[in-house]
Design an enzyme around this catalytic site. Structure first.
Site, short mmCIF file in Angstrom:
data_model
loop_
_atom_site.label_atom_id
_atom_site.label_comp_id
_atom_site.label_asym_id
_atom_site.label_seq_id
_atom_site.Cartn_x
_atom_site.Cartn_y
_atom_site.Cartn_z
N ARG B 337 0.82 -1.33 0.06
CA ARG B 337 0.17 0.07 0.00
C ARG B 337 0.70 1.19 0.02
NH1 ARG B 337 -4.68 -2.13 4.19
NH2 ARG B 337 -5.47 -3.45 2.61
N LEU B 469 -7.66 -7.64 10.32
CA LEU B 469 -8.52 -8.46 10.97
C LEU B 469 -7.68 -9.62 11.54
CD1 LEU B 469 -11.07 -8.80 7.88
CD2 LEU B 469 -10.81 -7.17 9.79
#
Lengths: 247, 664, 255
Positions: B337, B469
């Site tokens: 990212r 997560l």
């Protein structure tokens, strides 16, 4: 604080009572009594069509009525029928009041009832039902009540039907009145709308929803809810027109 | 205060196993007497609360939401990583560990990350057992996809709603514990201070958001699972109410804030459309599996697009620059990212941006539609399908894979992404920094633990996709329930924490005073307006690219803004009522301090690594220049109103070699 | 359209209006790229600048997944666009000069907190009653141990996608929460792990639903029409089926 505060129904009611008084149980009562009434309407219609099937001054109809009022099985069933009509109505009224309460005191100022397949009828089942109930009461007083309690109905004079009443004459006399004809036809429209939703809804309530078969159930329901009330509505019209000499 | 990582000795791959078998336990009869407060009900907090309840502790869980199910974990789209190697593509615990360390640009603790990779496999099992409807293959087995920064398929997913499904799994487990009476839920309660007694965390002061009353709650340990502080930028992909206040209240009580400047800027978000914008919406990273990122090669074309004279469709293939594929051939559109975000910024800085603001690049699915269309036509025996038919089939495949994301894009922008390439731009998404914790996830304040995004522990300077997560659930289900025993086993002799004691009374009075002060300013500007201004300063000087001069300036500006806030904010309504504006003001007040610390941390770190890009430290071709000899440490800040103090935890790498990260 | 002017009729309750009433506001400078909630932000900013009490409305993620926002807009829960939460509704669907009526969810089981904010704890209590699979952390077997057919997993997902916003209740003329209950029962009944306690789950959830004072479903399907996730009423049919089977077909007397 969102902690569990389940109010459990007391054991006095028993498991079956608990089942029938639960939100789903109440709906199942509506569904099953409704389906019974749907079946009854077909039988009722077949009988009523005797009024106009043959131009025989009521022989066919009177003999049918005699059979219906004297056969012990039919007599028992009819008690069940009255009970179910009452149950359907009372339960419907209870649900209607419960659901009104569930909305709360402040109602919506603007509310659009958009549905996913449900008809407009579905929203007005309670009101439709109330009108139909009123109709049934009038209808019962008019025919069932007179048949049982009125002295003014003449005898049905035919071999093998000793003691029978000439109900055909009673019906024919009623439908000489154009007001009555309109009343019955309009009532049938209400019934049609009630059935339009009721038929398929009864199956959904019982959990009978299936990708392949539900469209069929709906189609049968729509056909039923048009044809059966139409069948009933035709009778007063035909009889009225016959009396007027048009037919 | 203690400041040791407490990493157990032994081989990296054996540390956790051995430690788990040797750590002190709390007997069941004692668990019943020990109280634990958990703040936050997202993946980390929710999972921890449920698990502590199952273990038999007395748990109180707090959320400012109306329901635990609304925590922002719910919005995670793409997936969750686990080293299951179900795809037989060479994945392993070590590889997940290595990818995470490398992806984090070597700024995280080896032992913590390895433990994370180890327990990742249990998370999937647990979630499946809870009924989480993960995507499956035709044979009924679990399906995987790829995410940025890795070359294996290890991401498990539930359409574009993986976070939602995992959170609901944790929420349901938590609900079960609530119904069993093991956990007491305090919804619509916000923690407004941490209570310390004898140098230990002993409870919290909470504000009942419905009534405005303050409440004192005591416990043997306090766990913060309160998420990240990305909203310090005002515009971010975080939910509107996500905030850093619980963590910041802890910092004000002496907890250290670690690596606060490490923020993740997510490359694929829907660009800003105007001043009124309240938040940014993420388009899942999974889209980069099939989407190709490009800008026009020439500034003229870009200008024409910006002015509405041309659209993306008018630019011929040879006039497009698929810059990620060009610059990073090995990973292409699936670079991590931080790399993808910076590349987008570079392109827009060069005047190649494609939205009216000049701040957007294209994410194009045309090639994927063609490719999938041909493949589907082939499998349908339609060998002579024309272009139109191929397109139709391709669109159908894309719709199956990303339908909900495309729909969301269309709702927000009003443009059809099946026809026009999507416009995207980077936006603040996640904060790798957070409360400093040791191997046990305990902060330097005894009895205070931090889990999930609220701590700093696992992602270094950049988090890989689908790892948030994983970390939240790992901490909540499988790490903290063990490691908290090391602390609580020492607490069994203190059976009751009295919330009416002097420390609690004093903390409550202090909180009330702070609220009174805010309400009495009666100035002219809303808290929202201050927040917006703070966000602009943060984005300008502490955003995708930073430099020393800007950071100094930014710090000064924040201090000025903070002063103005405390003399000119206007908070409507009353204290003792439901008052969202007061909630907001309290949070903004904390952001105004946290922002300053971020500037300070970014200024201290004279290197570029991961999400932290200092313009002074870049290679000749514009890549980040890390300086391991001087900056291979975790910066842990002790807050002070005038001059915060930096503590350094050296990062020791025994198992991986520090290399320049290359995705070329 | 860059500069729309709107008339807003908004329900205010609490503070100055203990009984609740509609208050009219005029708002100009509305941009059609704004989301509906951003439009309300602009109005609130103006109210605050005038030192008036801003309108309380709940919201959080603003990307259609947290289920917090809860506005009835012109008679439609979440507004006129189907399968769209209020936060994802954009002003381009309105026109200059429009009058927009905004009300809270109205249900006895969702008491009003303030203005447009309601309390939905009743939903939490329904889930607490049985909307879970009883598995403790660490008890699970390997995730691939039980294959689940792709379509079935997908159907389970269709139900599991519920965001718990309560639009079904707000939309239902009977204020029934059957779609909410049905979605959870149906989700868990369609995965093998959830079948084990399916009978007691449906019994307990329905008992709680009824105790909370929600209305009774009469299959109107307004819930499906307004559900931002488009959850189908076929899940209510599955709920009914489960309920009947678990009562009549089970030997358990009380669950």
């Amino acid at each position: 604080m969102a902690t569990s505060t389940a109010k459990r129904t007391g054991s006095r009611v028993g498991w079956f009572g608990k089942f029938l008084t639960s939100s789903i149980g109440q709906k199942i009562i509506m569904s099953l009594t409704g389906l019974f009434l749907i079946t009854f309407l077909v039988v009722h219609l077949i009988g009523n069509l005797q009024l106009i099937m043959s131009n025989d001054d009521g022989y066919a109809f009177n003999s049918y009525a005699y059979f219906m009022t004297n056969n012990p099985v039919i007599k028992t069933t009819s008690i069940l029928l009255y009970a179910f009509i009452v149950l359907h109505a009372i339960q419907g009224i209870l649900l209607w009041s419960k659901n009104r309460k569930a909305r709360g005191e402040q109602r919506y100022a603007v509310k659009v009832d958009r549905t996913a397949g449900g008809s407009k009828s579905s929203i007005y089942m309670g009101s439709l039902g109330m009108v139909i109930l009123a109709f049934i009461i009038v209808h019962m007083v008019q025919f069932w009540g007179q048949m049982h309690f009125s002295e003014s109905i003449g005898p049905f004079e035919a071999e093998g039907y000793e003691g029978a009443k000439d109900l055909y004459a009673l019906v024919a006399a009623t439908y000489e009145n154009i007001g009555m004809v309109i009343f019955y036809v309009v009532a049938m429209i209400f019934i049609a709308f009630h059935l339009w939703h009721g038929f398929q809804s009864a199956f959904q309530t019982l959990g009978l929803n299936h990708k392949k078969y539900t469209p069929l159930i709906k189609a049968v329901g729509y056909v039923y809810s048009v044809l059966v009330p139409l069948g009933f509505a035709v009778i007063p019209i035909v009889m009225y027109l016959r009396h007027q000499g048009v037919l | 205060m203690p400041f040791q990582s407490n990493v157990p000795p032994g081989e990296l791959s054996e540390k956790w196993k051995q430690y788990r078998s040797s750590m002190p336990l709390v007997a069941p009869n004692n668990k019943r007497r020990l109280e634990v407060i958990i703040v936050g009900t997202g993946l980390a907090g929710g999972a921890a609360a449920a698990t502590f309840g199952e273990l038999g502790y007395k748990v109180k869980v707090f959320t400012f939401h109306d329901s635990p199910r609304r925590a922002h974990s719910i919005a995670a789209q793409g997936g969750i990583n686990a080293a299951k190697n179900y795809q037989n593509d060479g994945d392993s615990i070590y590889r997940l560990f290595y990818d995470t360390i490398k992806g984090g640009d070597y700024r995280s603790r080896e032992a913590n990350v390895h433990r994370l990779a180890e327990v990742s496999v249990n998370i999937i099992d647990q979630a499946v057992a809870q009924g989480v409807p993960f995507a499956r293959e035709y044979g009924g087995l679990l399906s995987n996809r790829s995410f940025g920064g890795v070359q294996v398929s290890r991401t498990f997913y539930a359409r574009g709603q993986t976070g939602q499904q995992l959170l609901l799994g944790a929420y349901q487990s938590l609900s079960r514990q609530i119904s069993l009476g093991n956990v007491q839920l305090f919804n619509r309660h916000e923690m407004i201070d941490l209570v310390m007694e004898d140098g230990k965390a002993r409870g919290i002061i909470a504000r009942n958001l419905l009534t405005g009353e303050t409440e004192r709650h005591g416990a043997h340990a306090v766990v913060l699972g309160t998420g990240g502080y990305g909203n310090v930028f005002y515009l971010s992909t975080n939910a509107m109410n996500s905030n850093g206040s619980a963590a910041w209240r802890a910092v004000k009580q002496g907890a250290y804030m670690a690596n606060p400047c490490f923020t993740q800027i997510h490359p694929t978000c829907i660009p800003v459309s105007g001043e009124y914008q309240s938040k940014l919406t993420l388009m899942s990273e999974s889209l980069r599996n099939d989407g190709r990122v490009w800008v026009p090669k020439s500034q003229e074309d870009a200008a024409a697009i910006r002015e509405g004279r041309k659209t993306g469709l008018d630019i011929a293939e040879q006039d497009r620059d698929y810059y990620l594929e060009r610059r990073y051939p090995a990973f292409g559109n699936l670079v991590p990212r931080d790399v993808a975000s910076r590349a987008a910024k570079t392109a827009c800085d060069e005047g190649l941006g494609v939205s009216p603001t000049g701040l957007a690049v294209y994410l194009d699915f045309d090639a994927a539609i063609q490719r999938y269309g041909k493949s589907r036509a082939h499998s349908l025996n339609e060998y002579n399908a024309d272009d139109l038919r191929i397109r139709e089939l391709g669109v159908a495949v894309i719709e199956e894979k990303y339908g909900n994301l495309f729909e969301m894009y269309e709702k927000i922008t009003g443009e059809d992404p099946y026809v026009m390439p999507m416009k995207i731009y980077p936006a603040v998404h996640y904060t790798m920094g957070g409360l400093w914790v040791d191997y046990n996830l305990q902060t330097n304040v005894p009895g205070l633990f931090a889990i999930g995004e609220a701590n700093f522990s696992d992602h270094g300077a950049n988090r890989l996709g689908a790892s948030a997560l994983m970390q939240g659930l790992a901490d909540g289900y499988f790490v903290l329930p063990y490691t908290i025993g090391t602390y609580l086993s020492q607490e069994i002799r203190n059976p009751v924490v009295d919330p009416d004691g002097p420390a609690f009374r004093a903390a409550e009075a202090k909180s009330q005073e702070r609220i009174d002060r805010l309400m009495n300013i009666n100035g002219t500007k809303s808290a929202e307006a201050f927040h917006r201004e703070l966000g602009k300063i943060m984005w300008e000087y502490c955003g995708m690219a930073r430099n020393a001069e800007g950071l100094r300036k930014g710090r000064k500006m924040i201090r000025e803004l903070r002063q103005e806030f405390w003399s000119n904010v206007y908070v409507p309504g009353r204290i003792k009522e439901y008052n969202p504006e007061l909630e907001k003001a309290l949070r903004v007040a904390d952001f105004l301090e946290l922002g300053e610390l971020m500037m300070l941390d970014a200024l201290d770190r004279n290197e570029s690594c991961g999400g932290h890009f200092r313009e002074e430290y870049q290679s000749e071709d514009g890549e980040a220049l890390r300086r391991d000899d001087e900056y291979a440490y975790v910066s842990a800040w002790e807050w002070d109103d005038t001059e915060p103090v930096l503590h350094k935890e050296e990062l020791i790498f025994e198992n991986v070699e520090l290399k320049t990260r290359s995705y070329k | 359209m860059e500069n729309m002017k709107l008339k807003l009729r908004i329900w205010r309750q609490g503070g100055k209006f203990p009984q609740g009433k509609f208050v009219d506001y005029e708002l100009d400078g509305v941009n059609d790229h704004m989301s509906f909630l951003e439009m309300l932000d602009v109005l609130n900013e103006k109210l605050i600048n005038k030192k008036e009490d801003p309108i309380a409305f709940e919201h959080d993620c603003r990307e259609g997944i947290c289920g917090t926002c809860s506005l009835v807009i012109n008679g439609y829960p979440h507004g006129p666009m189907q399968q769209t939460t209020a936060c994802q509704l954009h002003m381009r669907h309105f026109r200059d000069g429009d009058t927009i009526t905004i009300e809270p969810w109205r249900s006895r089981a969702f008491p009003i907190v303030k203005d447009l904010v309601v309390n939905r704890d009743s939903f939490d209590r329904i889930i607490q009653a049985g909307g879970f699979i009883s598995v403790d952390t660490g008890q699970a077997q390997d995730g691939n141990a039980i294959p689940i057919e792709k379509d079935q997993a997908s159907h389970a997902f269709d139900a599991a996608t519920c965001i718990g916003c309560g639009a079904c209740v707000a939309a239902c003329p009977n204020a029934s929460a059957m779609l909410f209950v049905g979605a959870k029962v149906s989700h868990l009944a369609q995965v093998p792990q959830g079948k084990v306690e399916a009978d007691s789950r449906v019994q307990r959830m329905i008992a709680q639903h009824d105790a909370e004072g929600f209305g009774r479903c009469s299959n109107i399907t307004a819930c499906e029409a307004e559900c931002p996730k488009g959850i189908s009423v076929e899940h209510i049919a599955r709920l009914n089926r489960q309920y009947i089977a678990s009562t009549l077909g089970s030997e358990k007397v009380a669950n």
